[in-house]
Design a protein around this motif. Sequence first.
Motif, PDB file in Angstrom:
ATOM      1  N   PRO A 156     -12.525  96.557 -83.894  1.00  0.00           N
ATOM      2  CA  PRO A 156     -12.488  98.030 -83.995  1.00  0.00           C
ATOM      3  C   PRO A 156     -12.848  98.441 -85.431  1.00  0.00           C
ATOM      4  O   PRO A 156     -12.629  97.668 -86.374  1.00  0.00           O
ATOM      5  N   ASP A 157     -13.360  99.645 -85.602  1.00  0.00           N
ATOM      6  CA  ASP A 157     -13.824 100.119 -86.914  1.00  0.00           C
ATOM      7  C   ASP A 157     -12.779  99.949 -88.014  1.00  0.00           C
ATOM      8  O   ASP A 157     -13.094  99.465 -89.098  1.00  0.00           O
ATOM      9  N   GLU A 158     -11.546 100.348 -87.751  1.00  0.00           N
ATOM     10  CA  GLU A 158     -10.493 100.273 -88.768  1.00  0.00           C
ATOM     11  C   GLU A 158     -10.217  98.834 -89.171  1.00  0.00           C
ATOM     12  O   GLU A 158      -9.995  98.536 -90.347  1.00  0.00           O
ATOM     13  N   GLU A 159     -10.202  97.948 -88.197  1.00  0.00           N
ATOM     14  CA  GLU A 159      -9.921  96.535 -88.461  1.00  0.00           C
ATOM     15  C   GLU A 159     -11.047  95.904 -89.290  1.00  0.00           C
ATOM     16  O   GLU A 159     -10.802  95.115 -90.198  1.00  0.00           O
ATOM     17  N   PHE A 160     -12.292  96.259 -88.979  1.00  0.00           N
ATOM     18  CA  PHE A 160     -13.436  95.755 -89.736  1.00  0.00           C
ATOM     19  C   PHE A 160     -13.295  96.163 -91.202  1.00  0.00           C
ATOM     20  O   PHE A 160     -13.442  95.339 -92.100  1.00  0.00           O
ATOM     21  N   LYS A 161     -12.995  97.437 -91.441  1.00  0.00           N
ATOM     22  CA  LYS A 161     -12.871  97.924 -92.818  1.00  0.00           C
ATOM     23  C   LYS A 161     -11.733  97.209 -93.549  1.00  0.00           C
ATOM     24  O   LYS A 161     -11.866  96.841 -94.712  1.00  0.00           O
ATOM     25  N   LYS A 162     -10.627  96.975 -92.853  1.00  0.00           N
ATOM     26  CA  LYS A 162      -9.490  96.292 -93.464  1.00  0.00           C
ATOM     27  C   LYS A 162      -9.851  94.851 -93.829  1.00  0.00           C
ATOM     28  O   LYS A 162      -9.503  94.366 -94.898  1.00  0.00           O
ATOM     29  N   CYS A 163     -10.584  94.182 -92.966  1.00  0.00           N
ATOM     30  CA  CYS A 163     -10.957  92.778 -93.204  1.00  0.00           C
ATOM     31  C   CYS A 163     -12.054  92.613 -94.252  1.00  0.00           C
ATOM     32  O   CYS A 163     -12.030  91.651 -95.018  1.00  0.00           O
ATOM     33  N   TYR A 164     -13.034  93.511 -94.263  1.00  0.00           N
ATOM     34  CA  TYR A 164     -14.236  93.297 -95.071  1.00  0.00           C
ATOM     35  C   TYR A 164     -14.460  94.332 -96.173  1.00  0.00           C
ATOM     36  O   TYR A 164     -15.439  94.254 -96.908  1.00  0.00           O
ATOM     37  N   GLY A 165     -13.573  95.321 -96.287  1.00  0.00           N
ATOM     38  CA  GLY A 165     -13.641  96.258 -97.395  1.00  0.00           C
ATOM     39  C   GLY A 165     -14.754  97.280 -97.335  1.00  0.00           C
ATOM     40  O   GLY A 165     -15.082  97.915 -98.332  1.00  0.00           O
ATOM     41  N   ARG A 166     -15.360  97.421 -96.177  1.00  0.00           N
ATOM     42  CA  ARG A 166     -16.434  98.406 -96.016  1.00  0.00           C
ATOM     43  C   ARG A 166     -16.448  98.881 -94.571  1.00  0.00           C
ATOM     44  O   ARG A 166     -16.039  98.163 -93.666  1.00  0.00           O
ATOM     45  N   GLU A 167     -16.911 100.113 -94.373  1.00  0.00           N
ATOM     46  CA  GLU A 167     -17.003 100.651 -93.016  1.00  0.00           C
ATOM     47  C   GLU A 167     -17.832  99.715 -92.140  1.00  0.00           C
ATOM     48  O   GLU A 167     -18.814  99.132 -92.611  1.00  0.00           O
ATOM     49  N   LYS A 168     -17.458  99.624 -90.882  1.00  0.00           N
ATOM     50  CA  LYS A 168     -18.258  98.845 -89.932  1.00  0.00           C
ATOM     51  C   LYS A 168     -19.614  99.534 -89.789  1.00  0.00           C
ATOM     52  O   LYS A 168     -19.686 100.764 -89.711  1.00  0.00           O
ATOM     53  N   PRO A 169     -20.690  98.752 -89.777  1.00  0.00           N
ATOM     54  CA  PRO A 169     -22.019  99.383 -89.671  1.00  0.00           C
ATOM     55  C   PRO A 169     -22.175 100.156 -88.366  1.00  0.00           C
ATOM     56  O   PRO A 169     -21.766  99.667 -87.310  1.00  0.00           O
ATOM     57  N   PRO A 170     -22.758 101.342 -88.447  1.00  0.00           N
ATOM     58  CA  PRO A 170     -23.091 102.030 -87.198  1.00  0.00           C
ATOM     59  C   PRO A 170     -24.183 101.240 -86.461  1.00  0.00           C
ATOM     60  O   PRO A 170     -24.881 100.421 -87.067  1.00  0.00           O
ATOM     61  N   ILE A 171     -24.319 101.482 -85.207  1.00  0.00           N
ATOM     62  CA  ILE A 171     -25.241 100.707 -84.359  1.00  0.00           C
ATOM     63  C   ILE A 171     -26.688 100.767 -84.870  1.00  0.00           C
ATOM     64  O   ILE A 171     -27.460  99.834 -84.666  1.00  0.00           O
ATOM     65  N   ASP A 172     -27.054 101.842 -85.584  1.00  0.00           N
ATOM     66  CA  ASP A 172     -28.429 101.983 -86.079  1.00  0.00           C
ATOM     67  C   ASP A 172     -28.576 101.620 -87.568  1.00  0.00           C
ATOM     68  O   ASP A 172     -29.619 101.864 -88.172  1.00  0.00           O
ATOM     69  N   ALA A 173     -27.546 101.031 -88.155  1.00  0.00           N
ATOM     70  CA  ALA A 173     -27.585 100.692 -89.582  1.00  0.00           C
ATOM     71  C   ALA A 173     -28.638  99.634 -89.889  1.00  0.00           C
ATOM     72  O   ALA A 173     -28.893  98.746 -89.078  1.00  0.00           O
ATOM     73  N   GLU A 174     -29.227  99.754 -91.090  1.00  0.00           N
ATOM     74  CA  GLU A 174     -30.140  98.718 -91.568  1.00  0.00           C
ATOM     75  C   GLU A 174     -29.300  97.591 -92.153  1.00  0.00           C
ATOM     76  O   GLU A 174     -28.476  97.823 -93.036  1.00  0.00           O
ATOM     77  N   MET A 175     -29.496  96.386 -91.636  1.00  0.00           N
ATOM     78  CA  MET A 175     -28.713  95.240 -92.063  1.00  0.00           C
ATOM     79  C   MET A 175     -29.621  94.073 -92.410  1.00  0.00           C
ATOM     80  O   MET A 175     -30.596  93.812 -91.709  1.00  0.00           O
ATOM     81  N   ILE A 176     -29.255  93.393 -93.506  1.00  0.00           N
ATOM     82  CA  ILE A 176     -29.967  92.191 -93.929  1.00  0.00           C
ATOM     83  C   ILE A 176     -28.958  91.050 -93.944  1.00  0.00           C
ATOM     84  O   ILE A 176     -27.837  91.210 -94.428  1.00  0.00           O
ATOM     85  N   PHE A 177     -29.379  89.906 -93.432  1.00  0.00           N
ATOM     86  CA  PHE A 177     -28.525  88.720 -93.405  1.00  0.00           C
ATOM     87  C   PHE A 177     -29.108  87.638 -94.299  1.00  0.00           C
ATOM     88  O   PHE A 177     -30.311  87.402 -94.296  1.00  0.00           O
ATOM     89  N   SER A 178     -28.214  87.003 -95.053  1.00  0.00           N
ATOM     90  CA  SER A 178     -28.606  85.954 -95.987  1.00  0.00           C
ATOM     91  C   SER A 178     -27.693  84.749 -95.796  1.00  0.00           C
ATOM     92  O   SER A 178     -26.561  84.878 -95.330  1.00  0.00           O
ATOM     93  N   CYS A 179     -28.190  83.576 -96.178  1.00  0.00           N
ATOM     94  CA  CYS A 179     -27.381  82.351 -96.159  1.00  0.00           C
ATOM     95  C   CYS A 179     -27.835  81.509 -97.346  1.00  0.00           C
ATOM     96  O   CYS A 179     -28.068  82.045 -98.418  1.00  0.00           O
ATOM     97  N   LYS A 180     -27.995  80.215 -97.178  1.00  0.00           N
ATOM     98  CA  LYS A 180     -28.475  79.383 -98.291  1.00  0.00           C
ATOM     99  C   LYS A 180     -29.999  79.296 -98.306  1.00  0.00           C
ATOM    100  O   LYS A 180     -30.621  79.475 -99.340  1.00  0.00           O
ATOM    101  N   ALA A 181     -30.587  79.007 -97.143  1.00  0.00           N
ATOM    102  CA  ALA A 181     -32.040  78.818 -97.109  1.00  0.00           C
ATOM    103  C   ALA A 181     -32.741  79.579 -95.985  1.00  0.00           C
ATOM    104  O   ALA A 181     -33.922  79.390 -95.764  1.00  0.00           O
TER     105      ALA A 181
END
Length: 111
Positions: A51-76
């Motif tokens: 849920p939105d509130e739980e996401f913010k509590k765990c990760y310190g930022r609002e949960k992305p809306p469904i249309d948010a621009e998101m970039i994923f990174s790892c090691k390689a």
Amino acid sequence: MATYEEVKDIPNQPHKYLFDVRNKSELEETGVLPASINIPLPELEKAFNLPDEEFKKCYGREKPPIDAEMIFSCKAGGRAARAAILVKTLGFANAKAYPGSWTEWEQKQSK
């Protein structure tokens, strides 16, 4: 696919999200990408189903809306690509991987 320049500009783009899907031990060894949110790949699906509130509590930022621009990174780039595909299956259409990930970031930052 996301570029180094795009990732570098994330701190200036508060509407965009940068997720680092490496394990916490990897971040401790190497460092973190500025403005990134760490959600290890094995926890990603669960996190995006919180849920939105739980996401913010765990990760310190609002949960992305469904249309948010998101970039994923790892090691390689491999886990980042899997992460982008995974969140697309959850309905987040604007997800993409940063193929160079930490390896490229570190190389370009040291110049």
